[in-house]
Design an enzyme around this catalytic site. Structure first.
Site, PDB file in Angstrom:
ATOM      1  NE  ARG A  30      -8.101   0.639   5.497  1.00  0.00           N
ATOM      2  CZ  ARG A  30      -7.757   1.871   5.767  1.00  0.00           C
ATOM      3  NH1 ARG A  30      -7.820   2.333   6.958  1.00  0.00           N
ATOM      4  NH2 ARG A  30      -7.409   2.849   4.690  1.00  0.00           N
ATOM      5  CG  LEU A  31      -6.297  -8.072   7.983  1.00  0.00           C
ATOM      6  CD1 LEU A  31      -7.141  -9.342   8.530  1.00  0.00           C
ATOM      7  CD2 LEU A  31      -5.202  -8.665   7.264  1.00  0.00           C
ATOM      8  CD  GLU A  49     -13.308  -5.195  -1.577  1.00  0.00           C
ATOM      9  OE1 GLU A  49     -14.238  -6.364  -1.637  1.00  0.00           O
ATOM     10  OE2 GLU A  49     -12.107  -5.812  -1.197  1.00  0.00           O
ATOM     11  CG  LEU A  85       9.853 -16.528  -3.598  1.00  0.00           C
ATOM     12  CD1 LEU A  85       9.511 -16.683  -1.969  1.00  0.00           C
ATOM     13  CD2 LEU A  85      10.242 -15.120  -4.278  1.00  0.00           C
ATOM     14  NE  ARG A 101      -1.196   6.552   1.475  1.00  0.00           N
ATOM     15  CZ  ARG A 101      -1.434   5.608   2.477  1.00  0.00           C
ATOM     16  NH1 ARG A 101      -1.199   5.924   3.776  1.00  0.00           N
ATOM     17  NH2 ARG A 101      -1.911   4.375   2.044  1.00  0.00           N
ATOM     18  CD1 TRP A 102       7.393   6.351  -2.861  1.00  0.00           C
ATOM     19  CD2 TRP A 102       6.694   6.903  -5.027  1.00  0.00           C
ATOM     20  NE1 TRP A 102       8.465   6.430  -3.507  1.00  0.00           N
ATOM     21  CE2 TRP A 102       8.249   6.721  -4.973  1.00  0.00           C
ATOM     22  CE3 TRP A 102       6.319   7.124  -6.240  1.00  0.00           C
ATOM     23  CZ2 TRP A 102       8.941   6.805  -6.044  1.00  0.00           C
ATOM     24  CZ3 TRP A 102       7.074   7.244  -7.400  1.00  0.00           C
ATOM     25  CH2 TRP A 102       8.549   7.085  -7.086  1.00  0.00           C
ATOM     26  CG  HIS A 133      -0.749   2.504  -9.173  1.00  0.00           C
ATOM     27  ND1 HIS A 133      -0.685   1.922  -7.939  1.00  0.00           N
ATOM     28  CD2 HIS A 133      -1.794   3.327  -9.472  1.00  0.00           C
ATOM     29  CE1 HIS A 133      -1.758   2.382  -7.328  1.00  0.00           C
ATOM     30  NE2 HIS A 133      -2.284   3.211  -8.367  1.00  0.00           N
ATOM     31  CD1 TRP A 175     -12.794  -5.210  -9.156  1.00  0.00           C
ATOM     32  CD2 TRP A 175     -12.362  -4.587 -11.035  1.00  0.00           C
ATOM     33  NE1 TRP A 175     -12.324  -6.260 -10.043  1.00  0.00           N
ATOM     34  CE2 TRP A 175     -11.959  -5.788 -11.187  1.00  0.00           C
ATOM     35  CE3 TRP A 175     -12.043  -3.575 -12.179  1.00  0.00           C
ATOM     36  CZ2 TRP A 175     -11.362  -6.432 -12.078  1.00  0.00           C
ATOM     37  CZ3 TRP A 175     -11.508  -4.389 -13.413  1.00  0.00           C
ATOM     38  CH2 TRP A 175     -10.956  -5.700 -13.210  1.00  0.00           C
ATOM     39  CG  ASP A 182      -2.248   0.877   1.044  1.00  0.00           C
ATOM     40  OD1 ASP A 182      -2.258   1.407   0.223  1.00  0.00           O
ATOM     41  OD2 ASP A 182      -2.485   1.086   2.302  1.00  0.00           O
ATOM     42  N   GLY A 183       0.313   2.421  -0.686  1.00  0.00           N
ATOM     43  CA  GLY A 183       1.041   3.780  -0.703  1.00  0.00           C
ATOM     44  C   GLY A 183       1.376   4.230  -1.756  1.00  0.00           C
TER      45      GLY A 183
HETATM   46  C1  IPE Z   1      -5.372  -2.848  -0.005  1.00  0.00           C
HETATM   47  O1  IPE Z   1      -5.007  -1.413  -0.307  1.00  0.00           O
HETATM   48  C2  IPE Z   1      -5.205  -3.551  -1.359  1.00  0.00           C
HETATM   49  C3  IPE Z   1      -4.076  -3.762  -2.033  1.00  0.00           C
HETATM   50  C4  IPE Z   1      -2.705  -3.120  -1.448  1.00  0.00           C
HETATM   51  C5  IPE Z   1      -4.113  -4.169  -3.378  1.00  0.00           C
HETATM   52  P1  IPE Z   1      -6.062  -0.383  -0.375  1.00  0.00           P
HETATM   53  O2  IPE Z   1      -5.545   0.913  -0.632  1.00  0.00           O
HETATM   54  O3  IPE Z   1      -7.203  -0.610  -1.671  1.00  0.00           O
HETATM   55  O4  IPE Z   1      -6.994  -0.413   0.975  1.00  0.00           O
HETATM   56  P2  IPE Z   1      -7.942   0.694   1.541  1.00  0.00           P
HETATM   57  O5  IPE Z   1      -8.920   1.020   0.770  1.00  0.00           O
HETATM   58  O6  IPE Z   1      -7.090   1.893   2.118  1.00  0.00           O
HETATM   59  O7  IPE Z   1      -8.527  -0.137   2.641  1.00  0.00           O
HETATM   60  C1  IPE Z   2      -1.349   0.233  -3.257  1.00  0.00           C
HETATM   61  O1  IPE Z   2      -1.343   1.764  -3.464  1.00  0.00           O
HETATM   62  C2  IPE Z   2      -1.871  -0.141  -4.612  1.00  0.00           C
HETATM   63  C3  IPE Z   2      -3.210  -0.859  -4.692  1.00  0.00           C
HETATM   64  C4  IPE Z   2      -4.054  -0.802  -3.935  1.00  0.00           C
HETATM   65  C5  IPE Z   2      -3.207  -1.314  -6.243  1.00  0.00           C
HETATM   66  P1  IPE Z   2      -2.512   2.563  -3.292  1.00  0.00           P
HETATM   67  O2  IPE Z   2      -2.947   2.996  -4.781  1.00  0.00           O
HETATM   68  O3  IPE Z   2      -3.556   2.131  -2.474  1.00  0.00           O
HETATM   69  O4  IPE Z   2      -1.683   4.114  -2.729  1.00  0.00           O
HETATM   70  P2  IPE Z   2      -2.429   5.095  -1.808  1.00  0.00           P
HETATM   71  O5  IPE Z   2      -3.079   4.172  -0.547  1.00  0.00           O
HETATM   72  O6  IPE Z   2      -3.650   6.006  -2.304  1.00  0.00           O
HETATM   73  O7  IPE Z   2      -1.300   5.787  -1.315  1.00  0.00           O
HETATM   74 MG    MG Z   3      -4.101   2.441  -0.400  1.00  0.00          MG
END
Ligand code: IPE
Ligand code: IPE
Ligand code: MG
Length: 244
Positions: free
Chosen positions: A195-196, A72, A136, A29-30, A42, A74, A25-26
């Site tokens: 969170r998960l 989710e 792996l 924001r990066w 991405h 999508w 995740d992130g």
């Molecule tokens: C979780 O990240 C899904 C993936 C890393 C692929 P999200 O950015 O979609 O999760 P929420 O919406 O913050 O919970």
């Molecule tokens: C994780 O990065 C990648 C996916 C969920 C596909 P995010 O796109 O959720 O990045 P943030 O949470 O907006 O920073």
């Molecule tokens: Mg995210």
């Protein structure tokens, strides 16, 4: 690698997780921190996959599950979804031979049904090509959701006509996408979110959780080692009491 290009070595750890799940995740924001469009984040995130897979091999982690796209995700704007799917397909096509050469067995968890034929073909090719590798196991969770996985498992159990009294923990586990693999011992989430987000709901029952504020594109070898070091210091009880 350290900054001078010399491979860095790390102290051996008393025990390693057999299976690590990563919620990558992130990326958004990066990108925002750099004034870039989300897709640039991405792209950087997809590039980071190689680094983390190499680190998993280096540290001797046998199984890794990477959450790349949730059921989710999508809900995001079409442009972002399309861009993300394209990036993942490109990366898979470009890297699959190298991953194969490095002994990585690629697998997919999630529902391929709604994906484009191109993407399905790329995933199937990568899985088929690498299926005998054993250095792996890398599961890519792609259009994956824990609830969706459980729903699909229940459907297949019913389709097989199993009687109610035959349903056990083991039977459910054997119908999940992760059938045959041990549950994750450690789940890492980057970017600070605690969170998960629908990741490995069944399998995470006793996973140790590790959250780092580092954003996914910046999560490298040293950060991975830190997570493994934290895991090595955890006391797991699985509901029982500490040994006397
Ligand atoms: C979780 O990240 C899904 C993936 C890393 C692929 P999200 O950015 O979609 O999760 P929420 O919406 O913050 O919970
Ligand atoms: C994780 O990065 C990648 C996916 C969920 C596909 P995010 O796109 O959720 O990045 P943030 O949470 O907006 O920073
Ligand atoms: Mg995210």
């Amino acid at each position: 690698m350290s900054n001078d290009g010399v491979p860095k070595t790390y102290p051996a750890l008393p025990h390693l997780p057999a299976h690590v799940g990563i919620i990558m995740d992130g990326n958004g924001r990066w990108a925002r921190q750099r004034g870039l469009p989300r897709l640039a984040g991405h792209r950087a995130g997809v590039e980071n996959l190689r680094r983390v897979l190499n680190a998993a091999v280096k540290f001797g982690v046998p199984i890794i599950t990477l959450y790349a796209f949730s059921t989710e995700n999508w809900r995001r704007p079409k442009e972002e979804v399309d861009g993300l799917l394209d990036l993942l397909r490109e990366a898979l096509d470009k890297e699959v031979d190298k991953l194969h050469h490095n002994g990585v067995q690629l697998r997919h968890i999630g529902d391929l049904t709604p994906l484009s034929d191109d993407l399905k073909a790329s995933i199937r090719h990568a899985v088929e090509l690498t299926k005998h590798n054993d250095r792996l196991i890398a599961n890519i969770a792609f259009n994956y959701g824990g609830r969706d996985e459980i729903v699909r498992a229940v459907r297949s159990i019913i389709t097989e006509g199993l009687p109610a009294e035959a349903i056990t923990d083991e039977v459910v586990a054997a119908h999940l996408d992760t059938a045959g693999l041990p549950d994750p011992d450690l789940i890492i989430r980057t970017s600070g979110e605690m969170r998960l987000s629908n990741f490995l709901l069944w399998q995470a029952a006793y996973a140790e959780f590790y959250v780092t504020p580092i954003l996914w594109p910046d999560f490298g070898e040293e950060a991975f080692y830190e997570a493994l070091r934290s895991f090595a210091g955890r006391k797991r009880r699985f509901g029982a009491l500490d040994e006397a």
